[in-house]
Design a protein around this motif. Structure first.
Motif, PDB file in Angstrom:
ATOM      1  N   PHE A   1      75.087  52.583  10.794  1.00  0.00           N
ATOM      2  CA  PHE A   1      75.444  52.257   9.405  1.00  0.00           C
ATOM      3  C   PHE A   1      76.955  52.315   9.217  1.00  0.00           C
ATOM      4  O   PHE A   1      77.563  51.412   8.617  1.00  0.00           O
ATOM      5  N   GLN A   2      77.585  53.378   9.728  1.00  0.00           N
ATOM      6  CA  GLN A   2      79.030  53.544   9.562  1.00  0.00           C
ATOM      7  C   GLN A   2      79.814  52.450  10.275  1.00  0.00           C
ATOM      8  O   GLN A   2      80.899  52.065   9.835  1.00  0.00           O
ATOM      9  N   ASN A   3      79.250  51.935  11.350  1.00  0.00           N
ATOM     10  CA  ASN A   3      79.927  50.866  12.106  1.00  0.00           C
ATOM     11  C   ASN A   3      79.795  49.506  11.431  1.00  0.00           C
ATOM     12  O   ASN A   3      80.363  48.516  11.908  1.00  0.00           O
ATOM     13  N   GLY A   4      79.030  49.462  10.337  1.00  0.00           N
ATOM     14  CA  GLY A   4      78.862  48.211   9.623  1.00  0.00           C
ATOM     15  C   GLY A   4      77.776  47.312  10.172  1.00  0.00           C
ATOM     16  O   GLY A   4      77.720  46.114   9.843  1.00  0.00           O
ATOM     17  N   ASP A   5      76.895  47.870  11.011  1.00  0.00           N
ATOM     18  CA  ASP A   5      75.820  47.062  11.586  1.00  0.00           C
ATOM     19  C   ASP A   5      74.857  46.590  10.503  1.00  0.00           C
ATOM     20  O   ASP A   5      74.654  47.271   9.477  1.00  0.00           O
ATOM     21  N   LYS A   6      74.278  45.441  10.743  1.00  0.00           N
ATOM     22  CA  LYS A   6      73.281  44.883   9.827  1.00  0.00           C
ATOM     23  C   LYS A   6      71.922  45.493  10.179  1.00  0.00           C
ATOM     24  O   LYS A   6      71.403  45.281  11.282  1.00  0.00           O
ATOM     25  N   ILE A   7      71.359  46.254   9.235  1.00  0.00           N
ATOM     26  CA  ILE A   7      70.165  47.058   9.526  1.00  0.00           C
ATOM     27  C   ILE A   7      69.036  46.722   8.551  1.00  0.00           C
ATOM     28  O   ILE A   7      69.263  46.550   7.349  1.00  0.00           O
ATOM     29  N   ALA A   8      67.827  46.625   9.074  1.00  0.00           N
ATOM     30  CA  ALA A   8      66.630  46.411   8.257  1.00  0.00           C
ATOM     31  C   ALA A   8      65.700  47.609   8.421  1.00  0.00           C
ATOM     32  O   ALA A   8      65.551  48.143   9.523  1.00  0.00           O
ATOM     33  N   ILE A   9      65.084  48.025   7.300  1.00  0.00           N
ATOM     34  CA  ILE A   9      64.068  49.074   7.340  1.00  0.00           C
ATOM     35  C   ILE A   9      62.757  48.450   6.881  1.00  0.00           C
ATOM     36  O   ILE A   9      62.680  47.889   5.787  1.00  0.00           O
ATOM     37  N   VAL A  10      61.748  48.540   7.744  1.00  0.00           N
ATOM     38  CA  VAL A  10      60.453  47.934   7.469  1.00  0.00           C
ATOM     39  C   VAL A  10      59.426  49.030   7.213  1.00  0.00           C
ATOM     40  O   VAL A  10      59.238  49.919   8.055  1.00  0.00           O
ATOM     41  N   LEU A  11      58.784  48.971   6.037  1.00  0.00           N
ATOM     42  CA  LEU A  11      57.639  49.829   5.774  1.00  0.00           C
ATOM     43  C   LEU A  11      56.381  49.011   6.077  1.00  0.00           C
ATOM     44  O   LEU A  11      56.114  48.010   5.417  1.00  0.00           O
TER      45      LEU A  11
ATOM     46  N   THR B   1      50.734  42.276   7.991  1.00  0.00           N
ATOM     47  CA  THR B   1      52.057  42.319   7.363  1.00  0.00           C
ATOM     48  C   THR B   1      53.173  42.553   8.379  1.00  0.00           C
ATOM     49  O   THR B   1      54.329  42.200   8.129  1.00  0.00           O
ATOM     50  N   GLY B   2      52.834  43.128   9.528  1.00  0.00           N
ATOM     51  CA  GLY B   2      53.827  43.256  10.592  1.00  0.00           C
ATOM     52  C   GLY B   2      54.286  41.902  11.087  1.00  0.00           C
ATOM     53  O   GLY B   2      55.472  41.679  11.342  1.00  0.00           O
ATOM     54  N   GLU B   3      53.340  40.979  11.203  1.00  0.00           N
ATOM     55  CA  GLU B   3      53.686  39.604  11.601  1.00  0.00           C
ATOM     56  C   GLU B   3      54.596  38.956  10.560  1.00  0.00           C
ATOM     57  O   GLU B   3      55.557  38.257  10.890  1.00  0.00           O
ATOM     58  N   GLU B   4      54.286  39.186   9.274  1.00  0.00           N
ATOM     59  CA  GLU B   4      55.112  38.613   8.206  1.00  0.00           C
ATOM     60  C   GLU B   4      56.524  39.169   8.249  1.00  0.00           C
ATOM     61  O   GLU B   4      57.500  38.440   8.025  1.00  0.00           O
ATOM     62  N   ALA B   5      56.643  40.464   8.537  1.00  0.00           N
ATOM     63  CA  ALA B   5      57.965  41.073   8.619  1.00  0.00           C
ATOM     64  C   ALA B   5      58.791  40.450   9.743  1.00  0.00           C
ATOM     65  O   ALA B   5      59.984  40.161   9.575  1.00  0.00           O
ATOM     66  N   VAL B   6      58.154  40.220  10.885  1.00  0.00           N
ATOM     67  CA  VAL B   6      58.865  39.637  12.025  1.00  0.00           C
ATOM     68  C   VAL B   6      59.301  38.207  11.729  1.00  0.00           C
ATOM     69  O   VAL B   6      60.390  37.778  12.138  1.00  0.00           O
ATOM     70  N   LYS B   7      58.484  37.457  11.008  1.00  0.00           N
ATOM     71  CA  LYS B   7      58.872  36.093  10.626  1.00  0.00           C
ATOM     72  C   LYS B   7      60.178  36.108   9.843  1.00  0.00           C
ATOM     73  O   LYS B   7      61.046  35.260  10.034  1.00  0.00           O
ATOM     74  N   PHE B   8      60.308  37.088   8.939  1.00  0.00           N
ATOM     75  CA  PHE B   8      61.530  37.197   8.154  1.00  0.00           C
ATOM     76  C   PHE B   8      62.697  37.665   9.025  1.00  0.00           C
ATOM     77  O   PHE B   8      63.810  37.120   8.954  1.00  0.00           O
ATOM     78  N   LEU B   9      62.449  38.668   9.865  1.00  0.00           N
ATOM     79  CA  LEU B   9      63.522  39.276  10.646  1.00  0.00           C
ATOM     80  C   LEU B   9      64.081  38.356  11.722  1.00  0.00           C
ATOM     81  O   LEU B   9      65.278  38.396  12.016  1.00  0.00           O
ATOM     82  N   SER B  10      63.238  37.539  12.298  1.00  0.00           N
ATOM     83  CA  SER B  10      63.638  36.760  13.476  1.00  0.00           C
ATOM     84  C   SER B  10      64.768  35.775  13.201  1.00  0.00           C
ATOM     85  O   SER B  10      65.516  35.412  14.113  1.00  0.00           O
ATOM     86  N   ASP B  11      64.924  35.345  11.962  1.00  0.00           N
ATOM     87  CA  ASP B  11      65.962  34.353  11.625  1.00  0.00           C
ATOM     88  C   ASP B  11      67.255  34.992  11.105  1.00  0.00           C
ATOM     89  O   ASP B  11      68.215  34.274  10.827  1.00  0.00           O
ATOM     90  N   LYS B  12      67.253  36.326  10.965  1.00  0.00           N
ATOM     91  CA  LYS B  12      68.374  36.948  10.252  1.00  0.00           C
ATOM     92  C   LYS B  12      69.345  37.698  11.162  1.00  0.00           C
ATOM     93  O   LYS B  12      70.335  38.226  10.703  1.00  0.00           O
ATOM     94  N   HIS B  13      69.035  37.843  12.439  1.00  0.00           N
ATOM     95  CA  HIS B  13      69.955  38.448  13.412  1.00  0.00           C
ATOM     96  C   HIS B  13      70.396  39.857  13.011  1.00  0.00           C
ATOM     97  O   HIS B  13      71.591  40.133  12.864  1.00  0.00           O
ATOM     98  N   PHE B  14      69.457  40.755  12.843  1.00  0.00           N
ATOM     99  CA  PHE B  14      69.772  42.147  12.537  1.00  0.00           C
ATOM    100  C   PHE B  14      70.201  42.880  13.802  1.00  0.00           C
ATOM    101  O   PHE B  14      69.705  42.612  14.897  1.00  0.00           O
TER     102      PHE B  14
END
Length: 357
Positions: free
Chosen positions: A188-198, A271-284
């Motif tokens: 977080f401090q390094n400015g990395d792009k981070i996603a938290i998935v529930l 919903t795990g599959e749905e989360a990956v669909k969103f994450l895969s295009d965003k380069h976290f």
């Protein structure tokens, strides 16, 4: 070979989610003792017919009828669940006939579940309850069918990606929480792009949602994580929808918004599959998955990952499927039964402790 959850316990939890007032276990007083006691924390009265050796030979239908009448006089319930056990089902007790003979005012759902019910999967007990509830007019058939599909998918995930994928998986408590927390905060401090998935299920969502409440802005102002969660409060049985609504409100009150809703709490197998669909295009740069992380196809993401799980036997499979780090939260069910608020997690408290140093 290693112990798996029981169909009887799954029946009890599903009746709880239908807002049953009382559940009667037709069997020995010790059957599913811990589950029954825990569910009382959720406001459900759990009683037993206390079958004994003599009943195993001659039957205990009269005991069940008597227990039904006693339950009505003591608790005045609107909905009662009667769940079979190994003892009563092996000798062929007729739960439905006993319920009809008792003739109490409450709606009674009878479930002929036992430890080896169906193919032995715990989800078989939940499916039996849902089908009985649909037949009894408690829920629509369409909802029962949707729930059945999700439960079968959940079983498939456990057998292909979870703790049922091999005959024996040794328990492990994963990576050191302090070390993983330091790595997360440094990113977080390094400015990395981070996603938290529930991607959580049922009441355990109250524990795993705690990670969403951690104020990472205290050490990384301006670096807000993207939050993805299966918190659709219009999907599922009454109690499950209420859990999602409670969590979303508490997050909103804390100034935290969910960026992407992937589905409901009972839809974690998809919903795990749905989360990956969103994450895969965003380069976290880093993705944290809390709840049921093995239901999320993390192998499709080319990034560093942290899994937060409640199962010591799931740690090894999570590592095998590619999670960089795995931390465990113990006794998630016990900590969250009876609550309607987010419960502080061990990993969340470690993160807060480090940020306060």
């Amino acid at each position: 070979m290693h112990p798996r959850p029981s169909p009887i316990a799954a029946s009890l939890y599903t009746l709880r989610d239908l807002n049953a007032d009382v559940i009667i276990l037709h069997g020995p007083h010790g059957c599913c003792f811990r589950t029954g006691r825990l569910l009382e924390n959720d406001g459900v009265r759990v009683v037993t017919t206390a079958m004994s050796e003599n009943d195993f030979v001659f039957g205990a239908a009269e005991k069940l009828e008597e227990t039904l009448r006693k339950v009505e006089s003591m608790f005045s319930p609107k909905l009662v669940g009667v769940v079979g056990t190994c003892a009563s089902m092996i000798i062929g007790e007729n739960l439905k006939e006993a319920a009809q003979n008792a003739n109490i005012n409450a709606k009674v759902i009878t479930v002929e579940s036992h430890g080896g019910f169906g193919n032995g999967d715990n989800t078989e007990g939940a499916i039996a309850v849902l089908n009985a509830a649909a037949k009894g007019g408690v829920i629509p058939y369409a909802e029962a069918e949707r729930q059945n599909r999700m439960l079968k998918l959940a079983t498939r995930i456990e057998k292909t990606r979870g703790m049922a994928k091999r005959e024996y998986i040794p328990p492990s408590y994963g990576d050191n929480k302090v070390e993983v927390a330091k790595i997360l905060l440094e990113r977080f401090q390094n400015g990395d792009k981070i996603a938290i998935v529930l991607n959580a299920k049922k009441e355990t969502s109250y524990l795993f949602s705690d990670l969403l409440k951690v104020q990472f802005s205290n050490i990384a102002p301006g670096n807000k994580p993207t939050i993805i969660a299966n918190l659709d409060d219009e999907v599922g049985l009454p109690r499950i929808r209420q859990h999602a609504a409670n969590i979303k409100k508490e997050l909103l009150d804390a100034g935290i918004s969910v960026d992407v809703i992937t589905g409901g709490l009972d839809e974690y197998p998809v919903t795990g599959e749905e989360a990956v669909k969103f994450l895969s295009d965003k380069h976290f740069d880093l993705v944290v998955v809390a709840g049921v992380p093995h239901a999320l196809p993390i192998e499709k993401l080319n990034t560093d990952t942290i899994a937060v799980t409640d199962g010591p036997r799931i740690v090894e499979p999570l590592k095998e499927m590619g999670y960089t780090y795995v931390v465990t939260e113990l006794d998630a069910h016990a900590k969250t039964l009876g609550t309607n608020k987010i419960v502080r997690s061990d990993f969340g408290d470690v993160l807060r402790g480090i940020m306060d140093l």
